[in-house]
Scaffold this active site. Structure first.
Site, short mmCIF file in Angstrom:
data_model
loop_
_atom_site.label_atom_id
_atom_site.label_comp_id
_atom_site.label_asym_id
_atom_site.label_seq_id
_atom_site.Cartn_x
_atom_site.Cartn_y
_atom_site.Cartn_z
N ASP A 1 -11.28 101.69 -131.07
CA ASP A 1 -11.29 102.63 -129.73
C ASP A 1 -11.37 104.11 -130.26
O ASP A 1 -10.49 104.55 -130.77
CB ASP A 1 -9.96 102.49 -129.13
CG ASP A 1 -10.00 100.94 -128.42
OD1 ASP A 1 -11.09 100.26 -128.46
OD2 ASP A 1 -9.02 100.60 -127.61
N GLY B 1 -9.71 96.32 -128.83
CA GLY B 1 -10.25 95.08 -128.45
C GLY B 1 -9.23 94.24 -127.75
O GLY B 1 -8.31 94.17 -128.15
N ALA C 1 -7.72 91.64 -130.06
CA ALA C 1 -6.71 92.12 -131.10
C ALA C 1 -5.36 92.83 -130.44
O ALA C 1 -4.20 92.84 -131.00
CB ALA C 1 -7.38 93.11 -132.13
N ASN C 2 -5.76 93.31 -129.25
CA ASN C 2 -4.68 94.24 -128.55
C ASN C 2 -3.54 92.91 -128.37
O ASN C 2 -2.34 93.11 -128.47
CB ASN C 2 -5.27 94.74 -127.15
CG ASN C 2 -5.93 96.03 -127.34
OD1 ASN C 2 -5.79 96.42 -128.65
ND2 ASN C 2 -6.66 96.43 -126.79
N GLY D 1 -0.96 96.27 -111.76
CA GLY D 1 -0.39 97.53 -112.32
C GLY D 1 0.95 98.04 -111.64
O GLY D 1 1.93 97.11 -111.58
N GLY E 1 2.82 95.56 -109.13
CA GLY E 1 3.79 94.37 -109.55
C GLY E 1 2.60 93.45 -110.04
O GLY E 1 1.43 93.45 -110.19
N ALA F 1 -5.02 98.94 -122.03
CA ALA F 1 -4.49 97.65 -122.66
C ALA F 1 -3.20 97.35 -122.05
O ALA F 1 -2.35 96.71 -122.84
CB ALA F 1 -4.21 97.93 -124.20
N ALA F 2 -2.90 97.86 -121.02
CA ALA F 2 -1.71 97.47 -120.37
C ALA F 2 -1.58 95.76 -119.90
O ALA F 2 -0.70 95.34 -120.29
CB ALA F 2 -1.45 98.12 -118.80
N GLY F 3 -2.94 95.59 -119.48
CA GLY F 3 -3.04 93.98 -119.31
C GLY F 3 -2.85 93.26 -120.60
O GLY F 3 -2.26 92.18 -120.59
N ASP F 4 -3.54 93.88 -121.79
CA ASP F 4 -3.26 93.04 -123.01
C ASP F 4 -1.76 92.92 -123.44
O ASP F 4 -1.43 91.88 -123.99
CB ASP F 4 -4.10 93.83 -124.06
CG ASP F 4 -5.53 93.85 -123.77
OD1 ASP F 4 -5.99 92.94 -123.00
OD2 ASP F 4 -6.36 94.79 -124.20
N GLY G 1 -3.39 105.46 -125.81
CA GLY G 1 -3.90 104.38 -126.60
C GLY G 1 -3.61 102.89 -126.35
O GLY G 1 -2.82 102.69 -125.44
N SER H 1 0.04 102.05 -128.51
CA SER H 1 1.18 102.23 -127.37
C SER H 1 2.23 101.22 -127.03
O SER H 1 3.00 101.10 -126.15
CB SER H 1 0.20 102.51 -126.02
OG SER H 1 -0.31 101.46 -125.48
O1 RIB Z 1 -8.28 96.12 -122.68
C1 RIB Z 1 -8.39 97.65 -123.48
C2 RIB Z 1 -9.39 97.20 -124.67
O2 RIB Z 1 -10.72 96.99 -123.77
C3 RIB Z 1 -9.67 98.36 -125.43
O3 RIB Z 1 -8.76 98.49 -126.30
C4 RIB Z 1 -11.08 98.46 -125.71
O4 RIB Z 1 -11.37 98.04 -127.10
C5 RIB Z 1 -11.57 97.41 -124.90
O5 RIB Z 1 -12.10 96.18 -125.46
#
Ligand code: RIB
Length: 318
Positions: free
Chosen positions: A19, A45, A48-49, A227, A230, A254-257, A292, A296
């Site tokens: 990123d 990604g 990976a996240n 978000g 809730g 990446a909050a969802g990840d 990030g 993060s």
């Molecule tokens: O969900 C967030 C991610 O979406 C970021 O890290 C970015 O790489 C995209 O894949």
């Protein structure tokens, strides 16, 4: 950190990106050049996240995917390993490593443009490596930043092996009919839910209707993340709403990840779906207070200072 690579509980099959993030006061108009407040690069990604978020909550995690034969690819694999994620199933490809260009504005909202690079080559060879990674796993986590045929094949293999398939249909796109019954837990945001259900998600009531409609397609659990508004879950207990924790968001990337990784860690630890959602809400809340993607994401001990997530309330399907 967990360095037991022999027996991953959770396998993530998906994307790895570097990123490249600009912090901007606002998104520039067409033809406009705008000075950014800052720049940073950090591992990202969706695949990976989710792997890193899960490992930081204490699960044994393996990642299956592809990076390029370049500096970004080396850095992404090294970063996974530093977090205790088994990256031996991440192959090196002739294409360049996936890159995400991200702008985050003063309202903490992001806009992402993606070059999939090696992620676009994920296919048959990777499925072979997935089979061995899955041997002792109970959960497979999937997203849609790698080709759909590979996602479907991965889901079929995991389902046949008795693993719970967790699908995050992001970036949003229609799902093949054959994929729906293989998915145990569908985790998605408002945009994805609206796209897949045809129901505009505007509030808790419409979120519950969308989640319930998606549950009719096959997943036992549909979890709709909203978000600061809730989370709505639809399952055999009906539809229920979990409130978010109030935080000062600086970057929602990446909050969802983070939510999904924490959820998978709780489920691998044999905790209930409600406990997994609560852990996901806490982890995601902390992640948005920092800039990030992977940089993060909190570790389990970071969550101790947070308030408990209130018990969910039922939502009537009007
Ligand atoms: O969900 C967030 C991610 O979406 C970021 O890290 C970015 O790489 C995209 O894949």
């Amino acid at each position: 950190m967990n360095s037991d690579h022999a027996t991953p509980e959770v396998v993530v099959f998906g994307s790895l990106n570097m990123d490249l993030v600009l912090r901007v006061p606002r998104v520039p108009d067409a033809g406009e050049t705008l000075e950014a407040r800052s720049f940073m690069s950090n591992p990202g990604g969706k695949g990976a996240n989710q792997a890193v978020a899960c490992a930081r909550q204490g699960a044994r995690v393996a990642m299956v995917g592809r990076v390029g034969d370049d500096a970004f690819g080396l850095a992404l694999k090294a970063s996974l390993e530093a977090d205790g994620v088994d990256a031996r199933h991440v192959a090196t490809d002739a294409a360049s490593t996936g890159v995400a260009l991200i702008m985050v504005d003063d309202g903490a909202q992001n806009r992402i443009a993606l070059s999939p690079g090696a992620n676009a080559s994920v296919g048959t060879e990777d499925i072979g490596r997935l089979r061995s990674a899955l041997a002792a796993a109970c959960i497979l986590s999937l997203q849609l930043e790698v080709p759909m045929p590979a996602v479907c094949e991965a889901a079929a293999i995991a389902h046949a092996a008795g693993c719970t398939v967790v699908l995050n249909p992001a970036p949003a796109q229609p799902l093949p009919d054959a994929l729906w019954p293989l998915v145990g837990i569908l985790v998605l945001n408002e945009t994805e839910a609206a796209m897949l259900s045809g129901i505009a998600v505007r509030d808790t009531a419409s979120a519950a209707r969308a989640a319930d409609a998606l549950r009719q397609r096959g997943p036992a659990q549909v979890i709709l993340t909203m978000g600061g508004d809730g989370v709505v879950v639809a399952n055999a207990d009906g539809c229920r709403h979990f409130a978010a924790l109030a935080v000062q968001a600086v970057d929602t990337t990446a909050a969802g990840d983070t939510f999904i990784g924490a959820l998978c860690a709780a489920l691998a630890n044999k905790e209930s779906i409600d406990a997994g959602i609560a852990l996901g809400i806490q982890a995601a809340a902390l992640s948005v207070t920092k800039a990030g993607a992977q940089v993060s994401m909190p570790h389990r001990q970071d969550l101790a200072a947070l308030p408990a997530v209130p018990r969910p309330s039922p939502v009537a399907l009007g």
